[in-house]
Motif scaffolding. Structure first.
Motif, PDB file in Angstrom:
ATOM      1  N   PHE A 403       0.610  -1.316  -0.083  1.00  0.00           N
ATOM      2  CA  PHE A 403      -0.021  -0.098  -0.123  1.00  0.00           C
ATOM      3  C   PHE A 403       0.839   1.287  -0.168  1.00  0.00           C
ATOM      4  CE2 PHE A 403       1.381   0.164   4.478  1.00  0.00           C
ATOM      5  CZ  PHE A 403       1.383   1.261   4.908  1.00  0.00           C
ATOM      6  N   SER A 404       0.212   2.448  -0.161  1.00  0.00           N
ATOM      7  CA  SER A 404       0.658   3.584  -0.133  1.00  0.00           C
ATOM      8  C   SER A 404      -0.429   4.635  -0.016  1.00  0.00           C
ATOM      9  CB  SER A 404       1.682   4.125  -1.093  1.00  0.00           C
ATOM     10  OG  SER A 404       2.373   5.409  -0.569  1.00  0.00           O
ATOM     11  N   VAL A 405      -0.216   6.082   0.555  1.00  0.00           N
ATOM     12  CA  VAL A 405      -1.169   6.874   0.499  1.00  0.00           C
ATOM     13  C   VAL A 405      -0.561   8.153   0.111  1.00  0.00           C
ATOM     14  CG1 VAL A 405      -2.565   8.239   2.232  1.00  0.00           C
ATOM     15  CG2 VAL A 405      -1.879   5.911   2.711  1.00  0.00           C
ATOM     16  N   ILE A 406      -1.573   8.819  -0.686  1.00  0.00           N
ATOM     17  CA  ILE A 406      -1.132  10.110  -1.311  1.00  0.00           C
ATOM     18  C   ILE A 406      -2.024  10.878  -0.915  1.00  0.00           C
ATOM     19  CG2 ILE A 406      -1.049  11.513  -3.509  1.00  0.00           C
ATOM     20  CD1 ILE A 406      -0.090   8.914  -5.046  1.00  0.00           C
ATOM     21  N   ALA A 407      -1.991  12.189  -0.338  1.00  0.00           N
ATOM     22  CA  ALA A 407      -2.687  13.315  -0.064  1.00  0.00           C
ATOM     23  C   ALA A 407      -2.370  14.369  -1.048  1.00  0.00           C
ATOM     24  CB  ALA A 407      -2.243  13.865   1.516  1.00  0.00           C
ATOM     25  N   PHE A 408      -3.654  14.568  -1.558  1.00  0.00           N
ATOM     26  CA  PHE A 408      -3.632  16.001  -2.646  1.00  0.00           C
ATOM     27  C   PHE A 408      -4.335  17.167  -2.440  1.00  0.00           C
ATOM     28  CE2 PHE A 408      -7.044  13.061  -3.669  1.00  0.00           C
ATOM     29  CZ  PHE A 408      -7.861  14.060  -4.406  1.00  0.00           C
ATOM     30  N   ASP A 409      -3.883  18.273  -2.783  1.00  0.00           N
ATOM     31  CA  ASP A 409      -4.589  19.381  -3.123  1.00  0.00           C
ATOM     32  C   ASP A 409      -4.281  19.852  -4.399  1.00  0.00           C
ATOM     33  OD1 ASP A 409      -2.164  21.079  -2.496  1.00  0.00           O
ATOM     34  OD2 ASP A 409      -2.682  20.076  -0.400  1.00  0.00           O
ATOM     35  N   LEU A 419       5.236   1.383  -3.098  1.00  0.00           N
ATOM     36  CA  LEU A 419       4.398   0.783  -2.348  1.00  0.00           C
ATOM     37  C   LEU A 419       5.223   0.122  -1.144  1.00  0.00           C
ATOM     38  CD1 LEU A 419       1.789  -1.051  -4.606  1.00  0.00           C
ATOM     39  CD2 LEU A 419       1.906   0.995  -3.601  1.00  0.00           C
ATOM     40  N   GLU A 420       4.519  -0.113   0.065  1.00  0.00           N
ATOM     41  CA  GLU A 420       5.204  -0.634   1.336  1.00  0.00           C
ATOM     42  C   GLU A 420       4.342  -1.909   1.738  1.00  0.00           C
ATOM     43  OE1 GLU A 420       7.769   0.382   2.920  1.00  0.00           O
ATOM     44  OE2 GLU A 420       8.146   2.402   2.154  1.00  0.00           O
ATOM     45  N   SER A 421       4.856  -2.912   2.196  1.00  0.00           N
ATOM     46  CA  SER A 421       4.143  -4.001   2.832  1.00  0.00           C
ATOM     47  C   SER A 421       3.544  -3.743   3.864  1.00  0.00           C
ATOM     48  CB  SER A 421       5.362  -4.920   3.035  1.00  0.00           C
ATOM     49  OG  SER A 421       5.898  -5.616   2.002  1.00  0.00           O
ATOM     50  N   ALA A 422       2.417  -4.282   4.033  1.00  0.00           N
ATOM     51  CA  ALA A 422       1.415  -3.730   5.101  1.00  0.00           C
ATOM     52  C   ALA A 422       1.584  -4.391   6.628  1.00  0.00           C
ATOM     53  CB  ALA A 422      -0.291  -4.058   4.689  1.00  0.00           C
ATOM     54  N   HIS A 423       3.078  -4.373   6.829  1.00  0.00           N
ATOM     55  CA  HIS A 423       2.966  -4.978   8.267  1.00  0.00           C
ATOM     56  C   HIS A 423       2.937  -4.071   9.156  1.00  0.00           C
ATOM     57  CE1 HIS A 423       5.840  -8.129   6.407  1.00  0.00           C
ATOM     58  NE2 HIS A 423       6.470  -7.204   5.918  1.00  0.00           N
ATOM     59  N   PRO A 424       2.397  -4.315  10.450  1.00  0.00           N
ATOM     60  CA  PRO A 424       1.880  -3.595  11.575  1.00  0.00           C
ATOM     61  C   PRO A 424       2.500  -2.391  11.768  1.00  0.00           C
ATOM     62  CG  PRO A 424       1.607  -6.014  12.158  1.00  0.00           C
ATOM     63  CD  PRO A 424       2.480  -5.977  10.974  1.00  0.00           C
ATOM     64  N   ALA A 425       3.846  -2.301  11.847  1.00  0.00           N
ATOM     65  CA  ALA A 425       4.622  -1.342  12.170  1.00  0.00           C
ATOM     66  C   ALA A 425       4.673  -0.222  11.034  1.00  0.00           C
ATOM     67  CB  ALA A 425       5.975  -1.684  12.345  1.00  0.00           C
ATOM     68  N   LYS A 426       4.654  -0.584   9.980  1.00  0.00           N
ATOM     69  CA  LYS A 426       4.471   0.301   8.647  1.00  0.00           C
ATOM     70  C   LYS A 426       3.126   0.895   8.534  1.00  0.00           C
ATOM     71  CE  LYS A 426       7.671   0.582   6.237  1.00  0.00           C
ATOM     72  NZ  LYS A 426       8.653   1.665   6.296  1.00  0.00           N
ATOM     73  N   VAL A 427       2.173   0.088   9.080  1.00  0.00           N
ATOM     74  CA  VAL A 427       0.833   0.785   8.617  1.00  0.00           C
ATOM     75  C   VAL A 427       0.558   1.716   9.867  1.00  0.00           C
ATOM     76  CG1 VAL A 427      -1.547   0.009   9.494  1.00  0.00           C
ATOM     77  CG2 VAL A 427      -0.428  -1.408   7.912  1.00  0.00           C
ATOM     78  N   GLN A 428       1.161   1.572  11.198  1.00  0.00           N
ATOM     79  CA  GLN A 428       1.013   2.596  12.091  1.00  0.00           C
ATOM     80  C   GLN A 428       1.871   3.729  11.869  1.00  0.00           C
ATOM     81  OE1 GLN A 428      -0.798   2.568  15.059  1.00  0.00           O
ATOM     82  NE2 GLN A 428      -0.171   4.535  15.254  1.00  0.00           N
ATOM     83  N   MET A 429       3.043   3.753  11.178  1.00  0.00           N
ATOM     84  CA  MET A 429       3.907   4.981  10.411  1.00  0.00           C
ATOM     85  C   MET A 429       2.730   5.477   9.535  1.00  0.00           C
ATOM     86  SD  MET A 429       7.647   3.087   9.916  1.00  0.00           S
ATOM     87  CE  MET A 429       7.980   4.665   8.918  1.00  0.00           C
ATOM     88  N   ALA A 430       1.991   4.832   8.814  1.00  0.00           N
ATOM     89  CA  ALA A 430       1.086   5.336   7.734  1.00  0.00           C
ATOM     90  C   ALA A 430      -0.227   6.320   8.507  1.00  0.00           C
ATOM     91  CB  ALA A 430       0.635   4.464   6.828  1.00  0.00           C
ATOM     92  N   LYS A 431      -0.512   5.801   9.576  1.00  0.00           N
ATOM     93  CA  LYS A 431      -1.356   6.384  10.348  1.00  0.00           C
ATOM     94  C   LYS A 431      -1.029   7.711  11.212  1.00  0.00           C
ATOM     95  CE  LYS A 431      -4.037   2.229  11.775  1.00  0.00           C
ATOM     96  NZ  LYS A 431      -4.517   1.312  13.085  1.00  0.00           N
TER      97      LYS A 431
END
Length: 794
Positions: A403-409, A419-431
């Motif tokens: 996954f990845s996340v893009i914030a746009f305006d 894209l990053e693997s959705a391991h718990p630590a990486k998911v928390q970093m994304a949050k």
């Protein structure tokens, strides 16, 4: 925006002051009868039985804003009281109301006008027909205008709360003494020629111009003492949750109305029929009411509650469900040949694929890019809800997903360049990144983040590629975006990214987002009220989190003229989103069709599905909204006048308003009403002028029934989407339509009586009628000039 806020406040005040005035009326009535005050029946709200299959919020929010508490919780008829003389109480007319107090001695606030006061309800019946994935709802009831002096008349407002994208189709109101009020859908560009008053193109600057959860219709000049027999019909999609289709109908009768009812059993009958569209028994889930099974057959069950034989009525919303999940993928095919009077002589078919419980099957690995609009218009609760829902979506990822996340305006910022693997630590970093980065600011550019997301997915290895676009705005290059995404889909075939879209508020172009999701084989949804943003966004993200079959194709042999399929291309099948495909065909439908798709392990899944004919299910009506929305989106994309004309024909014939038609309301007689129904049944074009009686009310456009194509201007100006999402804004465009009558019961000379100039010689057309009439500009001099009153009051 300031005028819209003022109108919102005016509407809320009319509801709030109506509650106060209602208490004064009750106390005065009790005093007249020799009673010291009113009594109250205690009918507490009872929560539905605990069940894992029901997970829905009440349709009427109970937030901090006190005005939300006065919104109707069931179909309700209100009297628009704009002068105390309507009530026959000279003390109020002379502002000598300070001594009026309720039972118990606590003083009420002084009554004021204008007010919306609910009529006394004598009886209501509810019928719900659930066909596959759509609920058809009919409410019949009787309301009595017994607190307005006989011989005087006032406007009445019918308000109907509906749950999740409801579409009103028909209203019939018998006012007695040979007076009826009804509605008709006509082409928008013909409304003026029929003499219809009101705006057919309400601008998006009118905050809350579309609200699928609260329908309002104004009935002009109802006489005091009248009994109104009302029949309203609408349909709404069933919501899918935890393996069940759920239906939710707002049906809580306020205790104050129950206490005043003359009938011991206000609700006489509740009926619910379920047609699942496939063979085998229907497995029902939880119901809020104690329903009795009346009849059962293959794929069908009829349930009812009747006050004459069952006395355990509960004053709660109607909520029911039936099971969809099965042991495996369960396909079903229903076919109906062309019927007499059909628009184009074609038959209709419906293919449904019911998924299994995701815990029992293997699912696809996913590569996902989430695109979140953080433009300035998302400021406040919209962006907060979006962040919350997006973090929930991250929790739904499996460790093997990427996954990845893009914030746009007007610019883009990505959580990670790849894209990053959705391991718990990486998911928390994304949050944490979402909380710190996704703050409202800037303008709106959708194409650039889409291109960036596709580039990320192209470089990823393995997993079905998905893009989730969340936005509240419209942009000027929407057609170019759709065409570019179509090119991407054509070039990549089955490996093209799936695109799902979620729109927030009235400023985004719903049909652009719908078309983008169709091109990308994804899911589209939109929320038009603030309290639904988080709930609906989470539902969409959850639905698309469990892909089961991809690259689905239909093989329909022996149809020389082909067929139309909605939606096309066929979306993927998710465990959280049963797939329902409808279509139109010429000739004789074959005895079977073949469905082919790809399994998570790369193997092919296929099934030959036998055609069944189920006459009890009105397929044309079940899928007319889906068909019209997709045709409207195509017509918008290609600027195709022929497609628009096709949409108009379907809309008028089926009585379902769309972007290119309007619903008009008008008064008629029982005889003319029967003539209208006969003409419609025969397929004749109905001219409302032929049936309308305009002694008390002109033909009027019912506003607020179309979504619109968004507003690039408001998006560019970063108009706060919260203005169009607040609960007050959703009722802020009027009391239901532009069909509003003047007072015309005294010396007002037909002008709008606002309660400030009075009915006996104060209003001379000067326009000085208080803040509530500021949007109008001046008083009117005839009924035809007053058509926009309640729309402006909202």
């Amino acid at each position: 925006m300031a005028q819209a806020a003022q109108r919102n406040s005016s509407f809320a005040n009319a509801l709030s002051t109506g509650q106060v005035l209602q208490q004064h009326i009750e106390n005065a009535t009790a005093s007249t009868r020799g009673v010291g005050g009113t009594t109250s029946m205690s009918v507490p709200y009872q929560m539905p039985p605990a069940s894992q299959v029901i997970s829905m919020k009440p349709p009427v929010p109970s937030g901090e804003n006190a005005a939300e508490k006065v919104l109707p919780s069931c179909p309700t008829v209100y009297a628009f009281i704009n002068d105390f003389k309507l009530l026959g109480n000279p003390r109020w007319a002379q502002d000598r109301h300070e001594d009026t107090q309720p039972l118990g001695g606590s003083h009420l606030p002084p009554p004021s006008v204008p007010s919306l006061v609910p009529l006394h309800v004598n009886q209501m019946n509810l019928d719900v027909q659930c066909h596959i994935s759509t609920a058809f709802v009919t409410v019949e009831g009787e309301w009595e205008l017994d607190f307005v002096v006989k011989g005087l008349r006032c406007d009445c407002v019918l308000a109907v709360p509906m749950s999740h994208h409801g579409t009103m189709t028909q209203i019939e109101i018998d006012m007695g003494e040979g007076r009826m009020y009804t509605t008709l859908v006509i082409p928008k560009d013909e409304a003026a020629s029929y003499g219809a008053g009101g705006s057919v193109n309400a601008g998006l600057e009118e905050v809350g111009s579309y609200n699928p959860e609260l329908f309002r219709l104004t009935v002009g000049q109802v006489f005091g003492g009248s009994k109104l027999s009302v029949r309203v019909s609408w349909f709404q999609p069933l919501l899918f949750a935890n393996g069940f289709y759920n239906v939710h109908i707002p049906f809580i009768i306020p205790n104050a109305q129950l206490a005043r009812a003359r009938n011991k059993h206000v609700v006489g009958k509740i009926g619910c029929t379920i047609n699942v569209g496939s063979g085998g028994p229907v497995v029902t889930g939880a119901f809020n009411h104690m329903m009795r099974e009346r009849k059962r057959g293959e794929g069908r069950v009829e349930l009812e509650w009747d006050s004459h034989s069952m006395h355990d009525w509960r004053n709660v919303d109607f909520v029911g469900s039936y099971q969809v999940w099965s042991q495996g993928i369960l396909p079903a095919l229903i076919v109906q040949d062309s019927q007499p009077g059909d628009l184009d002589g074609r038959g209709t078919f419906c293919l449904s694929l019911s998924p299994p419980d995701p815990r029992s099957v293997t699912l696809f690995m996913r590569s996902v890019v989430f695109l979140l609009d953080r433009s300035g218009s998302m400021y406040g609760r919209p962006v907060e809800d979006a962040r919350h829902s997006l973090k929930l979506a991250l929790d739904l990822l499996k460790p093997e997903d990427k996954f990845s996340v893009i914030a746009f305006d007007h610019e883009q910022m990505a959580f990670s360049p790849a894209l990053e693997s959705a391991h718990p630590a990486k998911v928390q970093m994304a949050k944490d990144w979402i909380d710190s980065t996704c703050q409202a600011r800037g303008g709106t550019d959708i194409l650039a983040p889409l291109r960036q997301a596709i580039a990320m997915l192209d470089s990823a290895v393995g997993g079905v590629p998905y893009v989730f676009l969340i936005t509240d705005g419209a942009v000027s290059d929407e057609r170019e975006i759709c065409k570019e995404m179509h090119s991407v889909a054509s070039a990549r075939g089955g490996s093209a990214p799936r695109i799902s879209t979620f729109g927030i508020g009235h400023y985004c172009n719903y049909f652009f987002l719908r078309m983008l999701a169709v091109i990308g084989r994804g899911i589209a949804d939109a929320a038009f009220t603030q309290d639904k943003v988080k709930e609906q966004m989470e539902r969409l993200l959850l639905a698309a989190s469990t892909p089961l079959l991809t690259n689905l194709q239909l093989s329909i042999p022996d149809l020389p003229h082909g067929c139309e399929i909605y939606p096309f291309p066929v979306p993927d099948l998710f465990c959280g989103n049963p797939l329902v495909i409808s279509g139109k065909f010429h000739g004789t439908f074959p005895p079977f069709v073949e469905v082919v798709g790809s399994n998570p392990d790369g193997s092919q899944w296929s099934s030959k599905v036998t055609s069944n004919r189920v006459p009890q299910i009105p397929l044309n009506r079940v899928f007319v909204k889906q068909q019209m929305d997709l045709l409207t989106a195509r017509a918008w994309l290609h600027d195709d006048s022929k497609l628009r004309a096709q949409v108009v024909d379907i809309s008028v014939k089926e009585g379902v308003p769309c972007e290119h038609t309007v619903m008009v309301g008008f008064e008629t007689t029982p005889e003319k009403h029967q003539e209208l129904k006969a003409d419609l049944k025969a397929g004749k074009q109905a001219n409302p002028k032929k049936y309308a009686v305009t002694k008390y009310a002109a033909i009027a456009v019912v506003a607020g029934l179309a979504i619109g194509f968004g507003s690039v201007m408001l998006t560019m100006n970063n108009a706060p989407v919260l203005d169009g999402l607040s609960a007050l804004g959703d009722v802020g465009t009027g009391f239901g339509g532009d069909g509003v009558g003047c007072c015309d019961f005294g010396g007002c000379d037909g002008c709008v009586d606002c309660g400030e100039c009075g009915v006996s010689g104060g209003c001379d057309g000067c326009g000085d009628c208080g803040d509530i009439l500021d949007p109008i500009g001046q008083c009117c001099t005839s009924f035809g000039d007053c058509l926009d009153l309640l729309s402006a009051l909202g």
